[in-house]
Design a protein around this motif. Structure first.
Motif, PDB file in Angstrom:
ATOM      1  N   THR B 115       0.834  -1.357  -0.264  1.00 58.32           N
ATOM      2  CA  THR B 115       0.049  -0.406  -0.254  1.00 58.32           C
ATOM      3  C   THR B 115       1.245   1.424   0.349  1.00 58.32           C
ATOM      4  OG1 THR B 115      -1.741   1.305   1.085  1.00 58.32           O
ATOM      5  CG2 THR B 115      -0.399  -0.070   3.009  1.00 58.32           C
ATOM      6  N   GLY B 142       5.646  -1.105   2.299  1.00 55.75           N
ATOM      7  CA  GLY B 142       4.965   0.506   2.335  1.00 55.75           C
ATOM      8  C   GLY B 142       5.202   1.027   1.158  1.00 55.75           C
ATOM      9  N   ALA B 146       2.678   5.641   2.912  1.00 55.70           N
ATOM     10  CA  ALA B 146       2.356   4.557   3.804  1.00 55.70           C
ATOM     11  C   ALA B 146       2.433   4.870   5.025  1.00 55.70           C
ATOM     12  CB  ALA B 146       2.221   3.311   3.373  1.00 55.70           C
TER      13      ALA B 146
END
Lengths: 578, 211
Positions: B115, B142, B146
């Motif tokens: 993400t 991440g 993130a």
């Protein structure tokens, strides 16, 4: 090149470029080119207020390539690329930074196309890129199941290029195939699916052409539109297909992806273990012998998963016979693949346990089970069983301590110093003695794998219970203190015995055999499954070499080391009385 | 047969649009191609792709590697990471076989979560659901901005970050995921479970391990 690239005054730039690339492609197939002229021609297209490409006029300007200087086809490609870069980057080519594909990736331009442009922009080392490469890369893929670019609705304007280019690019993903596995598409299915996707009437749609890769084992039936065959080689490329929506319509060329997986069997490598590693062990072992009333056929072979990675066989086995008392001792052990010296762990466990069991069982002084049997005349008497259990347990315990001793003082020079867990191994002990027509058999097991006895060929009695967890890979080893704990609960869970009235055979195996041959705990507990395995094994038990060969069977996902020791009556078995 | 279930949970929110989502698509494609060359993975690994933007959805249900076709995902909407966590837990509960008398257990599932944003939905609710399932390796990746502290709640110490959402870093990430799945499918045969980052191959330099 002196272009002043600006976005042309047209609606669908990618389609415009596609049309131009395809027009150039056709031209090049005919060995015709614009050569130096193309630059001026492209300028014209840019500055024109027309919003479509007049393909006829564009192509009419071309000349036979052999009448043009230098490398006219390549000159066309470079001109076209420069034009595209100008359109995409939106800056003057003269002032532009070097074109970087990664700066322009997104939904509008296919990555491969951008990368080709980047390659062409680096003029110092330009590999040859053909206009076909550019044209193909420009075609936006559309999945069959979800059309990303549906046919433009209410397209009232002039088609971008006459006639077929008004269709969106279509990409079709065929179901994956695998080498050696039959594969087919029923007649008409592919055409119907494309028709559905494009909103056509599926009944009149057909595929007029699909060139499958040569010698791949699959054939396309032009007449029915069916695909069938057994793939013979792996394949992962794009094909093209001509789709005809109806009898009167002209064909549409679509991209087709077809993936043929390799046969997993062909991917396994057979690599020898490192010759300079400590604790050498041959990748194969087998033996056959007659001991007292028994014939024993045994084999152990390295699993494909180990051979593929140049690793050792971690399994081991040992066999012994107590001449004085008639006890047969079988030990099999499966070293954990995760433990670097488990091949030695399994070997120590087998040797130590076998020697210990033979010493005790062959001695009138130490064989408590035998002594108690003479007293009670019943192998199932609790005291007799308990004595057998103790005898087996002590052998396992001694093996556990020998592993600890090896850690403290390795028999080979090891760096860094080993830990106990480096020697993780399972252990299955099976002892048996003939009693009349039948026999008494007892086991003690730690970890997975298993052993069982067949009173007659139609039925087997499992004599072990595998240690396994809720998920795969959760087993336990002889190296764990808990597995050799001197508690009633622990000993009782690891010990099993049976006294049979008949004897047809017995088996002790590592999980390389039990996993593929007994697909569940319920199957392992099923007497009929044992009988089935015994039947399957019969031809393989003629010699240990035959057993070793049989052990090479292929079972998807089951490629661990395999070890099996089979015990048979030395003389032909009495006729089955059941 | 014992399967190795692998869930790829991919952020397809609007902020991923452009280069990052293109690279995610390429990455999944590359991962599958590479795994197909590994006989162990080809026979044992099962892949599922779960995407999340304004909602989470099962883009590809758990599929054996030979049949798997990489999806093409587009970036749009917000970041429903909480819902994605619930969904992957529900999928695993439904898909992953545990040991019983009549079936052999699958390997514990691997999860790779990627993400670039902070969740816009009820993250804690999704996290609580996620924690109820038993996982093998859980790795959270991440990208750029993130929220690393949230990812650590999901994956403990197995959180990696990419310094930028550029092609090289993302490619390196997917290569590493491929190697991790290969390693785990190997351990399928050898009886060793992969549970943490230290049992996976070392991440490449483009990936920062958060400690």
């Amino acid at each position: 090149m002196q272009l002043t690239p600006q976005r042309p005054n047209i609606q669908d730039i990618p389609a415009f470029l596609r049309a131009m690339a395809e027009a150039l492609e056709k031209m090049h197939v005919e060995q015709r080119a614009h050569g130096g002229i193309v630059e001026g021609a492209l300028k014209d297209w840019l500055t024109t207020t027309e919003d479509s490409l007049d393909e006829e006029r564009f192509r009419a300007a071309a000349k036979p390539a052999d009448q043009l200087p230098d490398d006219p086809l390549q000159a066309d490609v470079l001109c076209f690329a420069t034009y595209c870069i100008g359109v995409i980057a939106g800056t003057s080519a003269a002032n532009a930074q070097p074109f970087m594909a990664t700066h322009h990736q997104g939904k509008e331009w296919p990555t491969e196309f951008l990368q080709l442009l980047e390659t062409l922009a680096k003029q110092d080392a330009t590999p040859r890129v053909s206009i076909s490469d550019l044209s193909r890369a420009l075609s936006t893929p559309i999945a069959l199941e979800s059309v990303l670019e549906p046919e433009p609705a209410g397209n009232s304007g002039t088609p971008l290029v006459k006639p077929a280019h008004q269709m969106p690019a279509v990409r079709i993903a065929l179901r994956n195939a695998t080498v050696g596995k039959p594969y087919s598409y029923e007649p008409g299915v592919i055409a119907s699916k494309i028709a559905e996707t494009l909103g056509h009437d599926p009944t009149s749609a057909r595929i007029s052409h699909l060139q499958l890769p040569e010698d791949c084992g699959l054939a396309f039936d032009q007449l029915t539109g069916a695909i069938s065959g057994v793939p013979t080689r792996a394949f992962d490329k794009e094909l093209s297909l001509d789709y005809v929506p109806s009898l009167s319509a002209s064909s549409i060329t679509a991209k087709v992806t077809l993936l043929i997986n390799p046969d997993p069997l062909s991917l396994w490598k057979d690599l020898p273990p490192p010759a300079d590693a400590p604790y050498q062990k041959p990748v194969l072992a087998h033996s056959e012998e007659r001991l007292g009333p028994y014939r024993i056929v045994a084999a152990s072979r390295r699993g494909r998963s180990h051979a593929n990675k140049s690793e050792f066989r971690d399994d081991d086995y040992a066999i012994g016979y107590a001449e004085e008392t008639g006890w047969l001792v079988i030990v099999v052990a499966d070293g954990a693949g995760s433990a670097i010296y488990s091949r030695r762990g399994s070997q120590i466990a087998c040797d130590v346990a076998k020697t210990r069991l033979l010493t005790v069982l062959n001695s009138a002084q130490h064989n408590q089970a035998e002594a108690l049997y003479l007293q009670h005349r019943d192998w199932q008497h609790p005291e007799v069983k308990k004595a057998l259990r103790q005898c087996l347990y002590e052998a396992a315990l001694l093996a556990h301590h020998k592993l600890r001793a090896e850690v403290a003082q390795p028999t080979e020079t090891l760096a860094p110093p080993p830990t106990l867990r480096n020697y993780d191994t399972t252990l299955i002990l099976l002892v048996m003695k003939k009693t009349g027509e039948g026999c008494i058999a007892a086991t003690f097991s730690i970890g997975d794998g298993g052993a069982g006895i067949l009173p007659h060929v139609g039925e087997g009695i499992p004599l072990t219970k595998a240690d396994s967890g809720e998920h795969a890979g959760q087993t336990i080893f002889l190296t764990f203190d808990s597995t050799v704990a001197n508690s009633e609960a622990n000993l009782e869970s690891r010990f099993h015995s049976a006294h049979t009235q008949e004897f047809a055979g017995a088996l002790a195996m590592t999980d390389g055999i039990t996993d593929p041959k007994f697909p569940s705990d319920a199957a392992f507990a099923d007497p009929a499954q044992w009988a089935a395995l015994w039947t399957e094994l019969q031809p393989a038990l003629t010699s240990s070499q035959a057993l070793l060969d049989w052990m090479n069977f292929f079972s998807p996902g089951n490629h661990d080391d395999r070890t099996l020791v089979a015990v048979l009556p030395s003389l032909p078995a009495a006729p089955d009385t059941q | 047969m014992r399967r190795l279930p692998v869930y790829l949970v991919l952020d397809t929110s609007g902020s991923m649009s452009g280069e990052p989502i293109q690279q995610v698509n390429n990455g999944v494609q590359m991962l599958v191609s590479a795994l197909r060359q590994d006989p162990q993975a080809l026979e044992t690994a099962f892949l599922s792709v779960i995407t999340f933007d304004s909602t989470a959805k099962e883009a590809v249900p758990l599929t054996d590697l030979p049949s798997f076709q990489a999806p093409t995902v587009a970036a749009t909407g917000t970041t429903a990471l909480g819902e994605a966590l619930s969904l992957v837990a529900d999928c695993a509960k439904r898909d992953v076989k545990t040991a019983s008398a009549t079936q052999k257990a699958d390997w514990r599932p691997m999860v790779f979560i990627m993400t670039d944003g902070s969740p816009t939905d009820d993250f804690q609710k999704g996290l609580a659901r996620f924690k109820k399932e038993k996982w093998g390796a859980v790795v959270a990746c991440g990208v750029d901005s993130a929220d690393v502290s949230l990812l650590q709640q999901i994956a403990g110490e197995a959180v990696v970050t990419l310094s930028t959402a550029d092609a090289k870093a993302l490619e390196a990430f997917f290569k590493w995921v491929t190697a991790s799945i290969s390693t785990s499918s190997k351990s399928v045969q050898t009886g060793k479970e992969v549970e943490g980052l230290n049992q996976l191959p070392p991440p490449p330099p483009e990936i920062q391990v958060v400690v």
